[in-house]
Design a protein around this motif. Structure first.
Motif, PDB file in Angstrom:
ATOM      1  N   ASN A 188      -7.613   0.224  -8.209  1.00 29.91           N
ATOM      2  CA  ASN A 188      -7.846   1.437  -8.980  1.00 29.91           C
ATOM      3  C   ASN A 188      -9.035   2.248  -8.470  1.00 29.91           C
ATOM      4  O   ASN A 188      -9.173   3.411  -8.804  1.00 29.91           O
ATOM      5  CB  ASN A 188      -8.046   1.067 -10.455  1.00 29.91           C
ATOM      6  N   GLU A 189      -9.891   1.654  -7.664  1.00 34.48           N
ATOM      7  CA  GLU A 189     -11.074   2.367  -7.189  1.00 34.48           C
ATOM      8  C   GLU A 189     -11.213   2.300  -5.671  1.00 34.48           C
ATOM      9  O   GLU A 189     -11.073   3.294  -4.979  1.00 34.48           O
ATOM     10  CB  GLU A 189     -12.325   1.790  -7.848  1.00 34.48           C
ATOM     11  N   LEU A 190     -11.471   1.116  -5.145  1.00 34.45           N
ATOM     12  CA  LEU A 190     -11.866   0.987  -3.743  1.00 34.45           C
ATOM     13  C   LEU A 190     -10.788   1.456  -2.779  1.00 34.45           C
ATOM     14  O   LEU A 190     -11.088   2.016  -1.718  1.00 34.45           O
ATOM     15  CB  LEU A 190     -12.245  -0.469  -3.461  1.00 34.45           C
ATOM     16  N   ARG A 192       0.750   3.248  -5.024  1.00 32.77           N
ATOM     17  CA  ARG A 192       1.543   2.026  -4.918  1.00 32.77           C
ATOM     18  C   ARG A 192       1.647   1.429  -6.324  1.00 32.77           C
ATOM     19  O   ARG A 192       2.511   1.813  -7.084  1.00 32.77           O
ATOM     20  CB  ARG A 192       0.946   1.081  -3.883  1.00 32.77           C
ATOM     21  N   SER A 193       0.750   0.524  -6.722  1.00 32.60           N
ATOM     22  CA  SER A 193       0.743   0.095  -8.126  1.00 32.60           C
ATOM     23  C   SER A 193       0.031   1.170  -8.935  1.00 32.60           C
ATOM     24  O   SER A 193      -1.190   1.268  -8.924  1.00 32.60           O
ATOM     25  CB  SER A 193       0.035  -1.259  -8.280  1.00 32.60           C
ATOM     26  N   MET A 194       0.820   1.983  -9.640  1.00 33.49           N
ATOM     27  CA  MET A 194       0.267   3.135 -10.351  1.00 33.49           C
ATOM     28  C   MET A 194      -0.530   2.680 -11.563  1.00 33.49           C
ATOM     29  O   MET A 194      -0.255   1.630 -12.152  1.00 33.49           O
ATOM     30  CB  MET A 194       1.397   4.062 -10.787  1.00 33.49           C
ATOM     31  N   TYR A 195      -1.537   3.483 -11.918  1.00 34.70           N
ATOM     32  CA  TYR A 195      -2.352   3.196 -13.082  1.00 34.70           C
ATOM     33  C   TYR A 195      -1.479   2.898 -14.305  1.00 34.70           C
ATOM     34  O   TYR A 195      -0.430   3.474 -14.521  1.00 34.70           O
ATOM     35  CB  TYR A 195      -3.286   4.380 -13.385  1.00 34.70           C
ATOM     36  N   ARG A 196      -1.970   1.944 -15.092  1.00 37.63           N
ATOM     37  CA  ARG A 196      -1.350   1.521 -16.347  1.00 37.63           C
ATOM     38  C   ARG A 196       0.001   0.834 -16.176  1.00 37.63           C
ATOM     39  O   ARG A 196       0.698   0.589 -17.173  1.00 37.63           O
ATOM     40  CB  ARG A 196      -1.211   2.698 -17.333  1.00 37.63           C
ATOM     41  N   THR A 197       0.405   0.537 -14.952  1.00 41.58           N
ATOM     42  CA  THR A 197       1.706  -0.101 -14.757  1.00 41.58           C
ATOM     43  C   THR A 197       1.583  -1.546 -14.291  1.00 41.58           C
ATOM     44  O   THR A 197       2.599  -2.216 -14.150  1.00 41.58           O
ATOM     45  CB  THR A 197       2.551   0.671 -13.723  1.00 41.58           C
ATOM     46  N   LYS A 199       4.102  11.045  -7.680  1.00 38.71           N
ATOM     47  CA  LYS A 199       4.051  11.863  -8.887  1.00 38.71           C
ATOM     48  C   LYS A 199       3.984  13.325  -8.476  1.00 38.71           C
ATOM     49  O   LYS A 199       3.069  13.736  -7.764  1.00 38.71           O
ATOM     50  CB  LYS A 199       2.826  11.497  -9.729  1.00 38.71           C
ATOM     51  N   ARG A 200       4.975  14.089  -8.899  1.00 41.79           N
ATOM     52  CA  ARG A 200       5.077  15.484  -8.500  1.00 41.79           C
ATOM     53  C   ARG A 200       3.896  16.313  -9.030  1.00 41.79           C
ATOM     54  O   ARG A 200       3.225  15.939  -9.986  1.00 41.79           O
ATOM     55  CB  ARG A 200       6.372  16.103  -9.031  1.00 41.79           C
ATOM     56  N   CYS A 215      -5.093   4.174  -6.223  1.00 44.56           N
ATOM     57  CA  CYS A 215      -4.124   3.116  -6.552  1.00 44.56           C
ATOM     58  C   CYS A 215      -3.152   2.905  -5.389  1.00 44.56           C
ATOM     59  O   CYS A 215      -1.930   2.915  -5.559  1.00 44.56           O
ATOM     60  CB  CYS A 215      -3.368   3.451  -7.836  1.00 44.56           C
ATOM     61  N   ILE A 216      -3.702   2.689  -4.197  1.00 51.93           N
ATOM     62  CA  ILE A 216      -2.900   2.724  -2.975  1.00 51.93           C
ATOM     63  C   ILE A 216      -3.154   1.505  -2.095  1.00 51.93           C
ATOM     64  O   ILE A 216      -2.831   1.502  -0.916  1.00 51.93           O
ATOM     65  CB  ILE A 216      -3.220   4.047  -2.214  1.00 51.93           C
ATOM     66  N   GLY A 217      -3.717   0.411  -2.695  1.00 50.94           N
ATOM     67  CA  GLY A 217      -4.226  -0.669  -1.863  1.00 50.94           C
ATOM     68  C   GLY A 217      -3.409  -1.929  -1.755  1.00 50.94           C
ATOM     69  O   GLY A 217      -3.750  -2.806  -0.960  1.00 50.94           O
TER      70      GLY A 217
END
Length: 368
Positions: free
Chosen positions: A108-110, A231-236, A177-178, A167-169
């Motif tokens: 979520n951050e790094l 990738r793993s999107m926030y809250r999912t 997300k459009r 959220c891309i790690g």
């Protein structure tokens, strides 16, 4: 404290004894992940609190008094953000924005700043960039708002597209997300690349006014064409905003693939242009220009089909991505066809279309 997440961020100082019942009013747990310490903030309400794993909280004695001590200070300070613009041949920009505010969060951050830093290095190495690239690092939400307060008017005139990188790690499937516009160049390019890679349509979701800094860039006064590839999107995912979102949850191999995807998107942005046919009245003689075989064939080669499609559709209104989508021919083949036609002086390259956002009137950006 054994973990900096144990104290609610921005807690006021406290030094007193409390009952178990009063302590419970200031304890935060994540019941879905009983071994995880949740990440809780209180930016705008003065209070104090602790974050504990549910299992740890359940083990606390329920009788007696507790000494609570938080050695903190709340005082006027400053906010830091960083930005850098890599200049290109035009002043039109692609925005790559990430945030630097979540303590001890990995995905979520790094992951966002790391991927963005590697993107900067790769884009800076491109010898001839058509677009300029604006990189922004700042605290989530308030940082984007502050940045738009000082740069928003110029961004309305310059930003052609871009992404919030976060959220891309990890190695979860990519999600896009459009933008609020829904059919911006950012949306079209990303959806094309996702389809070319064979990704499921379910990996593309509509814009909604929540999430990360895209909701600031896409607020109605700005309505910038900013999406977000994650990738793993926030809250999912269950580790989100907890101590379990640690280094073991991400990997450099996964982030390298994330960089590769973003660079593929950048490549389409760079190559996607509009052209005008210099000889629009019937087809020009292509064989004498080395663009068409002088010997007839039953089936035209793909590169010849691409040349014919580009010549027919290059009326100044269609970009190469639109021609690719209509013809069903891969964008790279269409782009190469346009290059060869331009080299033979059969096409005239046009500037990018006016930015939708530039039609906005000047506004007062920050309101209390």
């Amino acid at each position: 404290s054994q973990n900096n997440l144990h104290v609610v961020s921005y807690s006021i100082p406290v030094n007193k004894e409390v009952s178990y019942e009063e302590l419970c009013e200031h304890i935060h747990t994540d019941d879905q992940s009983p071994d995880a310490i949740p990440y809780i903030t209180s930016y705008y309400k003065e209070t104090w609190g602790f974050c504990l794993a549910r299992n740890t909280f359940d083990s606390l004695p329920r009788r007696g008094t507790y000494k609570v001590f938080i050695d903190s200070t709340l005082e006027d300070g400053s906010m830091t953000y960083g930005d850098l613009v890599l200049p290109g041949d035009t002043e039109q920009e692609i925005l790559l924005s990430t945030y630097i505010c979540h303590p001890s969060m990995a995905n979520n951050e790094l992951s966002g700043p790391l991927v963005t830093a590697f993107l900067y290095r790769a884009i800076a190495a491109i010898p001839k960039r058509r677009y300029s690239y604006r990189f922004v690092f700042g605290p989530e939400t308030i940082g984007a708002i502050a940045y738009l307060a000082t740069h928003g008017e110029s961004m309305l005139q310059r930003v052609l597209g871009g992404y919030v990188v976060h959220c891309i790690g990890n190695d979860a499937p990519f999600t896009y997300k459009r933008s609020r516009q829904g059919n911006s160049m950012t949306d079209r390019i990303t959806e094309y690349v996702f389809e070319r890679r064979g990704y499921s349509p379910d990996q593309i979701i509509e814009f909604f006014p929540g999430g990360s800094d895209e909701r600031q860039y896409c607020s109605p006064g700005f309505d910038l064409p900013i999406g977000s590839v994650m990738r793993s999107m926030y809250r999912t995912y269950p580790e989100y905003h907890t101590s379990l979102d640690d280094k073991s949850f991400i990997s450099f191999a996964a982030m390298a693939k994330s960089v590769e995807l973003y660079l593929e998107l950048v490549g389409v942005f760079e190559a996607n242009r509009r052209f005008k046919n210099r000889n629009p009245y019937c087809e020009p003689q292509l064989g004498s220009r080395g663009l068409y075989s002088i010997v007839g064939a039953i089936e035209k080669p793909l590169h010849v089909k691409a040349i014919l499609w580009v010549l027919n559709q290059a009326d100044g209104s269609n970009d190469l991505l639109q021609i690719s989508e209509r013809s069903g021919i891969d964008f790279d083949v269409i782009s190469e066809a346009s290059r060869r036609l331009e080299e033979k002086e059969l096409l005239e390259a046009l500037d990018s279309p006016p930015l939708l956002a530039s039609q906005h009137k000047p506004i007062d950006i920050i309101q209390t």
